[in-house]
Design a protein around this motif. Sequence first.
Motif, PDB file in Angstrom:
ATOM      1  N   LYS A  64       7.179  -3.810   9.201  1.00 57.18           N
ATOM      2  CA  LYS A  64       7.952  -3.010   9.697  1.00 57.18           C
ATOM      3  C   LYS A  64       9.739  -3.995   9.247  1.00 57.18           C
ATOM      4  CE  LYS A  64       6.263  -0.621  13.021  1.00 57.18           C
ATOM      5  NZ  LYS A  64       6.166   0.339  13.529  1.00 57.18           N
ATOM      6  N   TYR A  89       4.041   2.858   4.922  1.00 50.81           N
ATOM      7  CA  TYR A  89       4.789   4.624   4.088  1.00 50.81           C
ATOM      8  C   TYR A  89       6.300   3.977   4.666  1.00 50.81           C
ATOM      9  CZ  TYR A  89       0.333   6.419   3.451  1.00 50.81           C
ATOM     10  OH  TYR A  89      -0.483   6.515   2.373  1.00 50.81           O
ATOM     11  N   ASP A 149      12.606   5.244   8.013  1.00 48.72           N
ATOM     12  CA  ASP A 149      11.507   4.820   8.302  1.00 48.72           C
ATOM     13  C   ASP A 149      10.371   4.807   7.991  1.00 48.72           C
ATOM     14  OD1 ASP A 149      13.574   6.408   9.542  1.00 48.72           O
ATOM     15  OD2 ASP A 149      12.966   8.248   9.936  1.00 48.72           O
ATOM     16  N   PHE A 197       6.507   3.638   8.356  1.00 50.81           N
ATOM     17  CA  PHE A 197       5.671   3.647   9.406  1.00 50.81           C
ATOM     18  C   PHE A 197       3.827   2.826   8.788  1.00 50.81           C
ATOM     19  CE2 PHE A 197       7.486   7.159  10.653  1.00 50.81           C
ATOM     20  CZ  PHE A 197       7.089   7.816  11.665  1.00 50.81           C
ATOM     21  N   VAL A 198       3.847   1.747   9.655  1.00 52.16           N
ATOM     22  CA  VAL A 198       2.274   0.983   9.317  1.00 52.16           C
ATOM     23  C   VAL A 198       1.214   1.939   9.662  1.00 52.16           C
ATOM     24  CG1 VAL A 198       0.744  -1.246   9.543  1.00 52.16           C
ATOM     25  CG2 VAL A 198       3.659  -0.993   8.852  1.00 52.16           C
ATOM     26  N   VAL A 199       0.914   2.656   8.436  1.00 50.21           N
ATOM     27  CA  VAL A 199      -0.548   3.812   8.881  1.00 50.21           C
ATOM     28  C   VAL A 199      -2.058   2.707   8.638  1.00 50.21           C
ATOM     29  CG1 VAL A 199      -1.697   5.667   8.102  1.00 50.21           C
ATOM     30  CG2 VAL A 199       0.973   5.555   8.119  1.00 50.21           C
ATOM     31  N   TRP A 206      -0.666  -8.051  14.838  1.00 52.02           N
ATOM     32  CA  TRP A 206       0.145  -6.978  14.510  1.00 52.02           C
ATOM     33  C   TRP A 206       0.833  -7.051  12.709  1.00 52.02           C
ATOM     34  CZ3 TRP A 206       5.953 -10.085  14.559  1.00 52.02           C
ATOM     35  CH2 TRP A 206       6.850  -8.878  14.445  1.00 52.02           C
ATOM     36  N   PRO A 207       0.631  -5.921  13.192  1.00 50.98           N
ATOM     37  CA  PRO A 207       0.043  -5.062  11.491  1.00 50.98           C
ATOM     38  C   PRO A 207       1.644  -4.604  11.212  1.00 50.98           C
ATOM     39  CG  PRO A 207      -1.772  -4.740  12.291  1.00 50.98           C
ATOM     40  CD  PRO A 207      -0.625  -5.114  13.646  1.00 50.98           C
ATOM     41  N   GLY A 208       2.249  -4.324  12.233  1.00 51.11           N
ATOM     42  CA  GLY A 208       3.514  -3.576  12.196  1.00 51.11           C
ATOM     43  C   GLY A 208       4.601  -4.832  12.529  1.00 51.11           C
ATOM     44  N   THR A 216      -1.241  -0.085   5.644  1.00 51.81           N
ATOM     45  CA  THR A 216      -0.616   0.769   4.781  1.00 51.81           C
ATOM     46  C   THR A 216       1.114   0.925   4.864  1.00 51.81           C
ATOM     47  OG1 THR A 216      -2.078   1.670   3.224  1.00 51.81           O
ATOM     48  CG2 THR A 216      -0.354   2.208   3.128  1.00 51.81           C
TER      49      THR A 216
END
Lengths: 178, 135
Positions: B39, B74, B52, B54-56, B34-36, B72
């Motif tokens: 956020k 952003y 806003d 964002f995990v890119v 769960w890289p998100g 990354t």
Amino acid sequence: VLALTVLLSGCVGVTDRDDFAAEVQRRGGGVTSDLVSGPMDQLRDRLGEDDPELLALSITPSSRYVALQVRDPDERDNVDDYVSRNGHLGDPEPVRVSATDDLDSRTFRVSQLPALDRLEDVADDSIAALGFDDAYVTSIDVSITAGAPGLRVSVGSPRATGTATFDADGQLLSAVRA
Amino acid sequence: VSRKWTRRPGLIAVALVVLVFSALILTTITSVIWPGEAKVFAPLFCDDAQPDAFVVRDTYTSGTGETAMNFTLYCVGPRGDHRDAGWFGPFLVMTVANAVVIVLLVVALVAWSRFRRKRRPPSSRRITSTSDAIT
């Protein structure tokens, strides 16, 4: 559990690079005035010059990339390339200048271009003038054209591309579909 | 802090090392699945101009056919302007958060086990010493 972990690896809550680029385009391409003001502030500090002489200024908003061609204030015949990525100005790279190159005719200063302080309006005007659906700004180039500094804004969209030109004050001069 | 801990600073050091190691392992596992999660902590890295997060994900395939992923964080503004907040900072914050969760879990478990022991009727308590047996 292991299979689920492998399946879910890197999936939850992430955006792929292409989708992220599409999101940036959907929001207009990312043009903001700090694209120029940030690197210029660093350049002023670096050169100890309030209003450095430029030969070219190119902005790629989607990657926050700004390229500057600058005349050395101490040796005006020396020209250096500077690149700013994500707001960080890199080291100068020397540029070969030919004997026939008339640098003075290509030289401008940021203070001559009030439009650079309101790049958001320039971007909006470009997109509105070209009238493409889902349009976004791909690049902005500043140079001397017909003896005066001006801006050339490239606009892209899924179905068309075009260019809008502006004078130094940000007045729209032309908008042409490619 | 009990007297046992204050008398043995080595125990505290070992506990800290175990805690840091556990938090790092847990963060590594959770950030892969769960890289998100990064956020959740975006307000620490993104300002109001670019709110806003964002995990890119960048995916690379090596010559040997292996696939590697980079993440990354952003921060993105309403016009699409964005700032690269990197991954080290968010990973560090996630590790600290996971360490706090681990500590809370351990404290809760210890408190629960003590509570259960106290509530157990004396007759059901095990005889643990000869003095207990005599009395």
